[in-house]
Design an enzyme around this catalytic site. Structure first.
Site, short mmCIF file in Angstrom:
data_model
loop_
_atom_site.label_atom_id
_atom_site.label_comp_id
_atom_site.label_asym_id
_atom_site.label_seq_id
_atom_site.Cartn_x
_atom_site.Cartn_y
_atom_site.Cartn_z
CG HIS A 202 -53.22 -16.89 -4.53
ND1 HIS A 202 -52.52 -15.72 -4.32
CD2 HIS A 202 -52.51 -17.87 -3.91
CE1 HIS A 202 -51.43 -15.99 -3.61
NE2 HIS A 202 -51.40 -17.27 -3.35
CE1 TYR B 299 -49.56 -23.94 -3.80
CE2 TYR B 299 -50.10 -22.86 -5.86
CZ TYR B 299 -49.71 -22.78 -4.55
OH TYR B 299 -49.49 -21.55 -3.98
#
Length: 479
Positions: free
Chosen positions: A53, A343
């Site tokens: 991303h 994450y």
């Protein structure tokens, strides 16, 4: 003594002798601490790009509750019709680098950071309601398969198709990705799905499995996607431009937020495992013999304005599925469990150990950053032995092995496309696949055809026929 004037980066002059041995060990830089500071800041102004991303765009908006969901949740942000919560949203491509074209066939991301009274709540979504894998140990290989060739730095479809052929649970998302949803594209028209099962917990400890998603009120815009792909060589930023220009025109894009709910005691009786993120929660589209999991409207998310400084306000945001609020718990989904660690770890590498304190201050929502009163955690009500045995599947040796649902879901998707979107939509799937498969070696092409035949014989035969017509002579086997 002759001298010249050297200029610092800010334009201030500094006399520097042109000759003289006594000055050989003294430089302009050493004599100008301000220049040292300017250069050191410049050397450090960039941060590592996201592992996935990397390319993104963002905006600010708000979420408003439009429907009563107090019977299924104890989440303060969702209690009270009309309640509004500020948010920041980052859209993104997935596999390629920060400078890549937005129009490539790729999964797209939609990450929402909600600044609630109980702290930050992140919704980390994709524009496709399932994922390629259910075993988190395969994630690095999945990402590497979508990256450029490590030797040539060129696009490498062979690595991608090799991964699909060796990991059949990815067939469902692969079929979906090669429809026009893979390039349908501006950020305003795409929907977002959290994909994973979560738990919404009530004050008495009872809870439900839930999946929520954001349905775009603008989309889908397949025509825009086709135009974008045709213009890709000349315009790699079309989606970002479309988002910002629409906001400047006062056209505020919105999404309807919906939730699907399953009682934990009913979950083992479904014809698939909702903890398997490579499958979607049926909304009545497909498969026809799997129970529909109805949707309920929750609220509306509307974007209002773009950032003043994208790098500081959006690029430095740290999203994570682990950013939860009171009343929300993660499910046992192995991919979700892995993301709870991965994450924050990735964000610490990218932004430093203090990343969790930055978002609210940068975006102007510091007042909502810390809960005013923190509710105590509620012990979850225990479930039956049947449910416990069902959950244990995710830790079994068979979890990462192919099973019949890995073929059933893509097979039913393929069969449903003419009904859901029209025959031409299904035809374009064949064309899109053939364009990709035609770029790989002949032995791997044969492997792809055999793998697709496990989904549907007509899918495999149609892709093979068109692919072999597209193969350039150098790629054809010599007699």
């Amino acid at each position: 003594m002759a001298s010249q004037v050297s200029l610092t980066a800010q334009g201030s002059g500094l006399s520097a002798p042109l000759n003289g041995p006594e000055h050989l060990t003294s430089t302009t830089v050493e004599n100008d601490p301000r220049l040292l500071d300017i250069l050191s800041r410049f050397n450090r102004e960039k941060i590592p790009e996201r592992a996935v991303h990397a390319r993104g765009a963002g905006a600010y908006g708000e979420f408003e509750v439009t429907h009563d969901v107090s019977d299924i949740c104890d989440i303060d942000m969702l209690l009270g019709i009309g309640k509004k919560t500020p948010c920041a949203v980052r859209f993104s491509t997935t596999a390629l680098e920060r400078g890549s074209a937005e129009s490539v066939r790729d999964v797209k991301g939609m990450a929402i950071k909600l600044f609630t009274g109980d702290g930050e709540w992140d919704w980390v979504c994709l524009n496709i309601p399932m994922f390629f894998i259910r075993d988190p140990s395969k994630f690095p290989d999945l990402v590497h398969a979508q990256r450029p060739d490590p030797a040539t730095n060129l696009a490498n479809p062979a690595a991608w198709w090799e991964f699909v052929c060796n990991n059949h649970e990815s067939l469902h998302m692969a079929v979906f990705l090669f429809t026009d949803f893979g390039t349908m594209f501006d950020y305003r028209s795409m929907s977002g799905y959290v994909s994973h099962a979560y738990k919404w917990v009530m004050p008495d400890g009872t809870w439900k499995y839930v999946h929520w998603f954001l349905a775009s009120d603008q989309g889908p815009n397949f025509e825009q996607g086709n135009q974008t792909r045709e213009a890709a060589p000349n315009d790699s930023e079309s989606a970002t431009r479309d988002l910002y220009q629409s906001l400047e025109r006062g056209e505020c894009p919105s999404w309807t937020v919906k939730v699907q709910v399953i009682d934990p005691e009913d979950a083992p009786r479904l014809a698939f495992n909702i903890l398997d993120v490579s499958k979607h929660w049926n909304l009545g589209n497909y498969p026809p013999d799997i129970p529909v999991i109805p949707e309920r409207c929750v609220g509306k998310l509307t974007l209002k304005k773009g950032p003043e400084n994208y790098f500081e306000e959006i690029e430095k945001l740290a999203f994570s599925p682990s950013h939860l609020v009171h009343g929300v718990e993660p499910s046992e989904d192995p991919m979700l469990q892995a993301r709870l660690f991965a994450y924050p770890d990735a964000q610490e590498h990218r932004l430093g150990p203090q990343f969790s304190d930055m978002a609210a201050k940068r975006t102007g929502h510091a007042a909502n950053d810390a809960p005013k009163t923190k509710k105590p955690a509620v012990p979850l009500q225990k479930q039956s032995r049947e449910h416990a045995e069902w959950v244990s599947q995710v830790t079994s040796s068979s979890w990462s092995q192919p099973n019949e649902t890995d073929y059933k879901f893509p097979r039913e998707l393929w069969a449903a496309l003419p009904r859901l979107r029209g025959e031409e939509f299904q035809n374009r799937l064949v064309v899109n696949m053939a364009e990709s498969v035609s770029q790989i070696p002949e032995d791997l092409r044969q492997k792809v055809y055999k793998t697709l035949a496990l989904v549907a014989e007509d899918l495999a035969s149609r892709v093979e026929s068109l692919t072999e017509e597209m193969v350039v002579p150098e790629q054809r086997p010599r007699l």
